[in-house]
Design a protein around this motif. Structure first.
Motif, PDB file in Angstrom:
ATOM      1  N   ARG A  50       0.585  -0.559  -0.205  1.00  0.00           N
ATOM      2  CA  ARG A  50       0.447   0.111  -0.197  1.00  0.00           C
ATOM      3  C   ARG A  50       0.849   1.281   0.257  1.00  0.00           C
ATOM      4  O   ARG A  50       0.725   2.114  -0.766  1.00  0.00           O
ATOM      5  CB  ARG A  50      -0.774  -0.170   1.222  1.00  0.00           C
ATOM      6  N   ILE A  51       2.076   1.467   0.623  1.00  0.00           N
ATOM      7  CA  ILE A  51       2.709   2.151   0.955  1.00  0.00           C
ATOM      8  C   ILE A  51       3.754   2.355  -0.178  1.00  0.00           C
ATOM      9  O   ILE A  51       3.240   3.925  -0.940  1.00  0.00           O
ATOM     10  CB  ILE A  51       3.946   2.308   2.014  1.00  0.00           C
ATOM     11  N   ALA A  52       3.839   1.275  -1.317  1.00  0.00           N
ATOM     12  CA  ALA A  52       4.510   1.423  -2.629  1.00  0.00           C
ATOM     13  C   ALA A  52       3.770   2.237  -3.271  1.00  0.00           C
ATOM     14  O   ALA A  52       4.361   2.957  -4.484  1.00  0.00           O
ATOM     15  CB  ALA A  52       5.225   0.258  -2.726  1.00  0.00           C
ATOM     16  N   ALA A  53       2.375   1.502  -3.504  1.00  0.00           N
ATOM     17  CA  ALA A  53       1.536   1.924  -4.368  1.00  0.00           C
ATOM     18  C   ALA A  53       1.248   3.992  -4.084  1.00  0.00           C
ATOM     19  O   ALA A  53       0.460   4.018  -5.504  1.00  0.00           O
ATOM     20  CB  ALA A  53       0.377   1.630  -4.481  1.00  0.00           C
ATOM     21  N   LEU A  54       1.102   4.357  -3.158  1.00  0.00           N
ATOM     22  CA  LEU A  54       0.965   5.665  -2.489  1.00  0.00           C
ATOM     23  C   LEU A  54       2.105   6.603  -3.360  1.00  0.00           C
ATOM     24  O   LEU A  54       1.879   7.338  -3.645  1.00  0.00           O
ATOM     25  CB  LEU A  54       0.394   5.555  -0.943  1.00  0.00           C
ATOM     26  N   VAL A  55       3.266   6.319  -2.703  1.00  0.00           N
ATOM     27  CA  VAL A  55       4.247   6.301  -2.214  1.00  0.00           C
ATOM     28  C   VAL A  55       4.807   7.203  -3.637  1.00  0.00           C
ATOM     29  O   VAL A  55       5.259   6.120  -4.617  1.00  0.00           O
ATOM     30  CB  VAL A  55       5.581   7.307  -1.263  1.00  0.00           C
ATOM     31  N   ASP A  56       5.549   7.982  -4.318  1.00  0.00           N
ATOM     32  CA  ASP A  56       6.641   8.442  -5.062  1.00  0.00           C
ATOM     33  C   ASP A  56       7.905   7.389  -4.645  1.00  0.00           C
ATOM     34  O   ASP A  56       7.976   6.719  -4.223  1.00  0.00           O
ATOM     35  CB  ASP A  56       7.141   9.263  -5.510  1.00  0.00           C
ATOM     36  N   ASP A  57       8.923   6.640  -6.335  1.00  0.00           N
ATOM     37  CA  ASP A  57       9.523   5.350  -6.596  1.00  0.00           C
ATOM     38  C   ASP A  57      10.624   5.576  -5.094  1.00  0.00           C
ATOM     39  O   ASP A  57      10.665   7.318  -5.881  1.00  0.00           O
ATOM     40  CB  ASP A  57      10.126   5.076  -7.194  1.00  0.00           C
ATOM     41  N   ASP A  58      10.853   5.153  -4.269  1.00  0.00           N
ATOM     42  CA  ASP A  58      12.582   5.278  -3.727  1.00  0.00           C
ATOM     43  C   ASP A  58      12.285   6.507  -2.762  1.00  0.00           C
ATOM     44  O   ASP A  58      13.520   6.874  -2.468  1.00  0.00           O
ATOM     45  CB  ASP A  58      13.413   5.209  -4.519  1.00  0.00           C
ATOM     46  N   SER A  59      10.735   6.588  -2.548  1.00  0.00           N
ATOM     47  CA  SER A  59      10.757   8.149  -1.205  1.00  0.00           C
ATOM     48  C   SER A  59      10.740   8.081  -0.047  1.00  0.00           C
ATOM     49  O   SER A  59      10.581   8.770   0.627  1.00  0.00           O
ATOM     50  CB  SER A  59       9.693   9.120  -2.376  1.00  0.00           C
ATOM     51  N   PHE A  60      10.238   6.362   0.041  1.00  0.00           N
ATOM     52  CA  PHE A  60       9.688   6.371   1.589  1.00  0.00           C
ATOM     53  C   PHE A  60      10.910   6.365   2.539  1.00  0.00           C
ATOM     54  O   PHE A  60      11.561   5.606   1.612  1.00  0.00           O
ATOM     55  CB  PHE A  60       9.050   5.915   1.878  1.00  0.00           C
ATOM     56  N   LEU A  61      10.681   6.994   3.481  1.00  0.00           N
ATOM     57  CA  LEU A  61      11.661   7.100   4.316  1.00  0.00           C
ATOM     58  C   LEU A  61      11.488   6.991   5.471  1.00  0.00           C
ATOM     59  O   LEU A  61      10.938   7.296   6.398  1.00  0.00           O
ATOM     60  CB  LEU A  61      12.548   8.528   4.645  1.00  0.00           C
TER      61      LEU A  61
END
Length: 477
Positions: A50-61
Motif C-alpha cells: 500500500r505504501i509503495a502504491a501511494l508514494v513516489d518511487d524510492d521516496s519512502f524514508l
C-alpha cells in the motif's frame, strides 16, 4: 547490576562488524518476508505494498523500521510493532505516512507503535506536512502480557502524547482498508477525506464503509489512487496566490452547445472540468454531484445539480456539500455550483442531522475567502443563505443561463417547491434588480469560469481586519 547487563547484551557483545551488518540485512529480510507472508482478500495489498502504491518511487524514508513489541516473547512476530511510519513524497509533495499492519497488531499491545504514531502526527503538524493514514486494524483483542516481561523507558512503554490533529494546517487523508475502530476510528473520521475499500469496517465488524466514508472503492489500489488525486489537487501553500496546477491541462471531454439548456449532470461535468484529476464523492447519475476537480488547471470544489435528475437536496447531499465547503474554507479552494433544484427536501430539512450539515456548509462558505461562483441553469435561489449560492453565503458571482428561473422574494416556500410552481418564468427580473451578476450561455460557461478564477482566484487569505471592515461598510450602506 553489571551481571544483569552482561547476561542481556552478551550475545551481541563480541560480534564483528561484518556480523553486525549481516544482522541488519537479516532484520530487513525478516520485515519483508513478514509483510508478504499473509492471506489477503481479493483486491487487497499488504501494508508495505500500500505504501509503495501511494508514494513516489524510492521516496519512502521509514522511521522505526526495526521497532517491535517491548515484550520479548512477542518481539519476533511484531515488526514495526504494527505501525509503519515515515516520510515520503506523493506527486512530488512531501507527506507523513502512517500504515497499520493488522497481522502484527494482533500479536502486540502496540505500545511502541503508538509512540511512533504519536511522534509522526506531531511531526506532521509541526512541519505543516500532509498526513496520510492507511488504516487496517485488528478485530482481535491484544494478548495479555506480564508487565515485567518488557523493557522500554524503565520497563514501561510511556506514551509520548500526540498533538491534536485539529491543529493541522495541511491536509489529512485516511484510506481505510480494514477495521477502523476505537482510537484509530476516532482519528480517521476527523480526516479531510476518508476513502474506504469494500473490505473496510468502522466501529464494529458490521459497520459498513458507506455509512462513514466519503468515498468507497472496490480495491486498495483504487482507494489509494483517490487519495492521490485529492492530495494532488489541493494547493501546497495557503499563503501563495492560487495558480494552475499544470501548464498543459487536459481539455474538457465534452462541449456544451447553447441549446443544451437541460444539460445532464454528466454533460455539465464533462464540459466544465478538465479531463483528468477529478475526485467525485457521488456518482454522476445522482441528483447532486459533489467533488474536487480542475478548470484549466485551477483547483476547485464543486456541487452540481440539475438536468433530468432535478430534485430537492437530501441529508446525504447536504453532508457531501458540507464536506466540499470545508475544503474550500480550510484550504482556500474556489467553490463552484450549478443550480437546478427544488431546494431543500422538506422531509429532511427539519431533522437535526440535516440542520447540522447545512449549518456546517453555510458557516464554511461564509468563512471562506476563496472565490465562490454559482450558475443557475434551471430553478435556482440566489437570496438568503441558500447553500448552493446565495447573497447571504457571500458568493462572488451569481450567474444565470437564459433557462434560469429565479425566485426574487424570500418566503418559507423556497425550501421546497411544487414542480408545477416554478420560482419565476425567467431570470430577467432578478437581473433587473442586480441580483444576477451576469447572463451567460451554456457554451461560454467553462470560459467564464476560467476567466473568473484567473481574476478573483488569487485574492485568497485576505487579512481578517480588512475583511471585517469591508463587511461593516457594506452593512452600513
Amino acid at each position: 547490576m553489571n551481571t544483569r547487563r552482561e547476561r542481556h547484551f552478551s550475545p551481541e557483545k563480541n560480534l564483528s562488524m561484518a556480523e553486525r551488518i549481516e544482522r541488519v540485512e537479516q532484520e530487513r529480510a525478516h520485515i519483508d518476508a513478514f509483510d508478504r507472508d499473509r492471506d489477503l482478500k481479493p483486491s487487497q495489498l499488504t501494508p508495505r505494498e500500500r505504501i509503495a502504491a501511494l508514494v513516489d518511487d524510492d521516496s519512502f524514508l521509514e522511521i522505526g523500521a526495526f521497532a517491535k513489541s517491548q515484550h520479548r516473547d512477542a518481539a519476533e512476530d511484531t515488526p514495526a510493532d504494527g505501525v509503519i511510519t515515515g516520510y515520503a513524497e506523493v506527486g512530488g509533495r512531501r507527506v507523513v505516512v502512517l500504515a497499520e499492519d493488522p497481522v502484527a497488531l494482533a500479536r502486540t499491545d502496540a505500545q511502541v507503535g503508538k509512540n511512533k504514531r504519536n511522534r509522526m502526527i506531531s511531526s506532521a503538524i509541526y512541519r505543516r506536512l500532509p498526513l496520510i493514514y492507511l488504516a487496517d486494524g485488528t478485530a482481535e483483542e491484544s494478548p495479555e502480557f506480564d508487565m515485567h516481561s518488557g523493557y522500554l523507558l524503565g520497563r514501561v512503554a510511556d506514551q509520548a502524547p500526540a498533538r491534536d490533529v485539529a491543529e493541522r494546517e495541511a491536509p489529512f487523508v485516511t484510506v481505510a482498508c480494514g477495521l477502523c475502530a476505537g482510537q484509530n476510528g476516532s482519528l480517521a473520521v476527523r480526516s479531510d477525506l476518508l476513502v474506504a475499500t469494500v473490505h473496510a469496517r468502522f466501529g464494529a465488524l458490521d459497520g459498513a464503509p458507506d455509512s462513514v466514508a466519503d468515498v468507497v472503492m472496490e480495491s486498495d489500489a483504487e482507494a489509494i489512487a483517490a487519495a492521490q488525486r485529492f492530495l494532488g489537487t489541493l494547493p501546497e501553500e495557503l499563503d501563495t496566490p492560487l495558480e494552475p496546477l499544470t501548464h498543459n491541462p487536459a481539455g474538457p471531454s465534452n462541449i456544451l452547445l447553447d441549446e443544451y439548456m437541460d444539460a445532464t449532470l454528466e454533460e455539465q461535468f464533462e464540459s466544465i472540468f478538465d479531463g483528468e484529476g477529478s475526485l467525485l464523492l457521488s456518482d454522476l447519475d445522482t441528483a447532486c454531484v459533489v467533488g474536487l476537480g480542475r478548470i484549466e488547471g485551477f483547483p476547485v470544489v464543486f456541487a452540481l445539480t440539475g438536468g433530468e435528475s432535478r430534485s430537492a437536496l437530501t441529508t446525504v447531499d447536504m453532508k457531501r456539500i458540507a464536506k466540499a465547503a470545508s475544503w474550500s474554507a480550510d484550504y482556500q479552494i474556489p467553490f463552484i455550483s450549478t443550480q437546478n433544484t427544488l431546494g431543500y427536501d422538506p422531509a429532511d430539512a427539519a431533522t437535526p442531522e440535516f440542520m447540522h450539515a447545512a449549518a456546517r456548509a453555510v458557516e464554511s462558505l461564509r468563512g471562506s475567502h476563496a472565490a465562490k461562483i454559482t450558475i443557475v441553469t434551471g430553478w435556482g435561489y440566489l437570496l438568503g443563505d441558500f447553500v448552493l449560492g446565495g447573497l447571504g453565503t457571500g458568493f462572488d458571482m451569481l450567474w444565470c443561463w437564459p433557462s434560469g428561473r429565479i425566485g426574487v422574494t424570500e418566503s418559507p416556500g423556497y425550501l421546497a417547491r411544487d414542480p408545477e410552481s416554478p420560482p419565476a418564468d425567467d431570470p430577467w427580473e432578478a437581473a433587473d434588480l442586480g441580483i444576477v451578476s451576469e447572463m451567460i450561455t451554456p457554451a461560454d460557461t467553462r470560459e467564464w469560469l476560467a476567466k473568473a478564477l484567473r481574476l478573483i482566484g488569487p485574492g485568497r487569505a485576505l487579512p481578517a481586519a480588512h475583511y471585517d471592515r469591508g463587511q461593516q461598510i457594506h452593512d452600513m450602506t
